[in-house]
Design a protein around this motif. Sequence first.
Motif, mmCIF file in Angstrom:
data_model
loop_
_atom_site.group_PDB
_atom_site.id
_atom_site.type_symbol
_atom_site.label_atom_id
_atom_site.label_comp_id
_atom_site.label_asym_id
_atom_site.label_seq_id
_atom_site.Cartn_x
_atom_site.Cartn_y
_atom_site.Cartn_z
ATOM 1 N N ILE A 1 0.937 -1.266 0.014
ATOM 2 C CA ILE A 1 -0.117 -0.102 -0.106
ATOM 3 C C ILE A 1 0.977 1.119 0.030
ATOM 4 O O ILE A 1 0.664 2.152 -0.793
ATOM 5 C CB ILE A 1 -1.017 0.017 1.319
ATOM 6 C CG1 ILE A 1 -2.022 -1.037 0.882
ATOM 7 C CG2 ILE A 1 -1.503 1.241 1.428
ATOM 8 C CD1 ILE A 1 -2.924 -1.052 2.198
ATOM 9 N N ALA A 2 1.948 1.386 0.939
ATOM 10 C CA ALA A 2 2.685 2.415 0.721
ATOM 11 C C ALA A 2 3.566 2.708 -0.539
ATOM 12 O O ALA A 2 3.679 3.856 -0.985
ATOM 13 C CB ALA A 2 3.874 2.310 1.850
ATOM 14 N N GLY A 3 3.954 1.461 -1.188
ATOM 15 C CA GLY A 3 4.538 1.647 -2.357
ATOM 16 C C GLY A 3 3.553 2.029 -3.489
ATOM 17 O O GLY A 3 3.746 2.713 -4.391
ATOM 18 N N MET A 4 2.224 1.690 -3.147
ATOM 19 C CA MET A 4 1.242 2.300 -4.340
ATOM 20 C C MET A 4 1.003 3.836 -4.000
ATOM 21 O O MET A 4 1.040 4.311 -5.065
ATOM 22 C CB MET A 4 -0.146 1.504 -3.943
ATOM 23 C CG MET A 4 -1.151 2.064 -4.908
ATOM 24 S SD MET A 4 -3.071 1.556 -4.214
ATOM 25 C CE MET A 4 -2.914 2.481 -2.944
ATOM 26 N N LEU A 5 0.969 4.194 -2.897
ATOM 27 C CA LEU A 5 0.749 5.591 -2.661
ATOM 28 C C LEU A 5 1.896 6.430 -3.245
ATOM 29 O O LEU A 5 1.740 7.653 -3.856
ATOM 30 C CB LEU A 5 0.484 5.988 -1.168
ATOM 31 C CG LEU A 5 -0.649 5.240 -0.581
ATOM 32 C CD1 LEU A 5 -0.809 5.407 0.923
ATOM 33 C CD2 LEU A 5 -2.023 5.826 -1.157
ATOM 34 N N ALA B 1 0.937 -0.131 -18.667
ATOM 35 C CA ALA B 1 2.100 0.031 -17.870
ATOM 36 C C ALA B 1 2.087 1.465 -17.301
ATOM 37 O O ALA B 1 3.241 2.160 -16.938
ATOM 38 C CB ALA B 1 3.281 -0.336 -18.366
ATOM 39 N N ASN B 2 1.013 2.251 -17.108
ATOM 40 C CA ASN B 2 0.838 3.575 -16.590
ATOM 41 C C ASN B 2 0.805 3.411 -14.959
ATOM 42 O O ASN B 2 -0.377 3.687 -14.479
ATOM 43 C CB ASN B 2 -0.255 4.490 -17.137
ATOM 44 C CG ASN B 2 0.017 5.939 -16.656
ATOM 45 O OD1 ASN B 2 0.657 6.157 -15.983
ATOM 46 N ND2 ASN B 2 -1.010 6.479 -17.352
ATOM 47 N N TRP B 3 1.809 2.913 -14.274
ATOM 48 C CA TRP B 3 1.698 2.528 -12.915
ATOM 49 C C TRP B 3 1.288 4.031 -12.005
ATOM 50 O O TRP B 3 0.659 3.884 -11.248
ATOM 51 C CB TRP B 3 2.979 2.182 -12.343
ATOM 52 C CG TRP B 3 3.189 0.747 -12.822
ATOM 53 C CD1 TRP B 3 3.682 0.489 -13.971
ATOM 54 C CD2 TRP B 3 2.930 -0.525 -12.111
ATOM 55 N NE1 TRP B 3 3.798 -0.917 -14.109
ATOM 56 C CE2 TRP B 3 3.158 -1.392 -12.853
ATOM 57 C CE3 TRP B 3 2.391 -0.833 -10.829
ATOM 58 C CZ2 TRP B 3 3.057 -2.807 -12.500
ATOM 59 C CZ3 TRP B 3 2.075 -1.871 -10.466
ATOM 60 C CH2 TRP B 3 2.211 -3.179 -11.380
ATOM 61 N N GLY B 4 1.711 5.146 -12.661
ATOM 62 C CA GLY B 4 1.461 6.473 -11.809
ATOM 63 C C GLY B 4 -0.436 6.573 -11.857
ATOM 64 O O GLY B 4 -0.519 6.690 -10.597
ATOM 65 N N LEU B 5 -0.833 6.586 -12.789
ATOM 66 C CA LEU B 5 -2.216 6.678 -12.902
ATOM 67 C C LEU B 5 -3.122 5.740 -12.128
ATOM 68 O O LEU B 5 -3.982 5.727 -11.530
ATOM 69 C CB LEU B 5 -2.669 6.800 -14.306
ATOM 70 C CG LEU B 5 -4.106 7.250 -14.484
ATOM 71 C CD1 LEU B 5 -4.655 8.347 -13.680
ATOM 72 C CD2 LEU B 5 -4.538 7.449 -16.200
ATOM 73 N N ALA B 6 -2.427 4.460 -12.360
ATOM 74 C CA ALA B 6 -3.215 3.290 -11.700
ATOM 75 C C ALA B 6 -3.201 3.378 -10.280
ATOM 76 O O ALA B 6 -4.021 3.115 -9.609
ATOM 77 C CB ALA B 6 -2.419 2.156 -12.145
ATOM 78 N N SER B 7 -1.918 3.661 -9.591
ATOM 79 C CA SER B 7 -1.757 3.932 -8.156
ATOM 80 C C SER B 7 -2.699 5.205 -7.624
ATOM 81 O O SER B 7 -3.060 5.327 -6.763
ATOM 82 C CB SER B 7 -0.261 4.211 -7.836
ATOM 83 O OG SER B 7 0.520 3.278 -8.335
ATOM 84 N N ALA B 8 -2.620 6.149 -8.588
ATOM 85 C CA ALA B 8 -3.406 7.480 -8.145
ATOM 86 C C ALA B 8 -5.110 6.920 -8.131
ATOM 87 O O ALA B 8 -5.805 7.402 -7.126
ATOM 88 C CB ALA B 8 -3.379 8.427 -9.162
#
Length: 421
Positions: free
Chosen positions: A52-56, A383-390
């Motif tokens: 969760i911290a990694g996702m944030l 592979a847009n990890w930034g938007l997926a995490s947001a």
Amino acid sequence: MTAAPLKAAPLTETEVPLKRRLKHAERRRQLKALGLILPLFVFLLFTFAGPIAGMLWRSVEDKEVRQVLPHTVAALAGWDGKGLPDEEAFAALASDILAARAAGTIAVAAKRLNYALNGFRTILTSTARNLKALPERGTAKETLVKINPAWRERATWTTIRDASGPVTSFYLLGALDLVRNADGAIVEAPPDQAIYRNVFARTFLISLSVTALCLILGFPVAYLLATLPPARSNLLMIFVLLPFWTSLLVRTCAWIVLLQSKGVVNDSLHWLGIIDEPLRLIYNRFGVCVAMTHVLLPFMILPLYSSMKAISPAYMRAAASLGAPPVTAFLRIYLPQTLPGIGAGSLLVFILALGYYITPALVGGAADQMISYFIALYTTETANWGLASALGAVLLLATVLLALVYGKLVQGQQVTGGMKN
């Protein structure tokens, strides 16, 4: 010569004050308890809190452009964003593009910049292909503009500056259909790009609908479980728990068979003469709600059953002896005592429904996909990890807020005889 002071003999166990012994015993008990839960704490830290911290962090991390175009980022640090940057920035960009092309990293920056400005991938890659070396005659600005006229546009340079990192609000704003314009102000995203608010609204609406259906269907079943004799109640509980023994994918696929045009439901309705043409019961909102309600119904029944089982039948008998009609006794005596179970079951079902992916993906149409579908899309396809995490961070925030509201309303309240103490 003075005599050495006599050293006091240590106190025996029976001579130690009782208060001190109790304190030591309590400390030992706490250490033993800590030792028992320490493996579970470490496990949760690495498998739950860590991801969760990694996702944030991924939702605000922005390092690609800084790593690929370091000199350009440094040159733009003092740019006020008005007009075009000076010749130093153009020269730094030309140098970084040549170095990135040699290192094979130009696509990394092009991909990140294309998220913010459509077509930036083409701008950067075409410049990298045509830029042979730093200009010997003329200026770097003239060389870059000749290769691609987009380098004389202020929006091109503000995009690089806004993506300079190391942290950014770009992904979080995008998850809320917001963007920063060339002046740095937060504005609404263009209508053709503003989709996530509607998706979040759809996700919450479907989750609320499923929660309401589970409550309507689960309340009578839980009441029956709590009031039947133990033998019949245990048999009925087996049927309630039976879906847990079947894979979620199998249960969802079973609804596809039941609800399709030539499925059991449509054939039965046609045989009874209720319909002439098959109803569209799948690949729409109806199919999603039905399948999700079936899957999540036990999560509503179990908290309700636990709450109802603790209610003494004497309360209803006392209300009847005092002249209260059955409906009045139920509404004023029985129902208030089930509120903790209703709150716990509704919160559990709603939170689980928010993150559902398999069921809406299989039985829902294009207009019925929930936010989990887009998180999976940006994680696995683009592979847009930034938007997926947001998107995941926004969903997590909504879940935490719901849990806090539930804690304020229900937690710590003891319900006895229909009165809250």
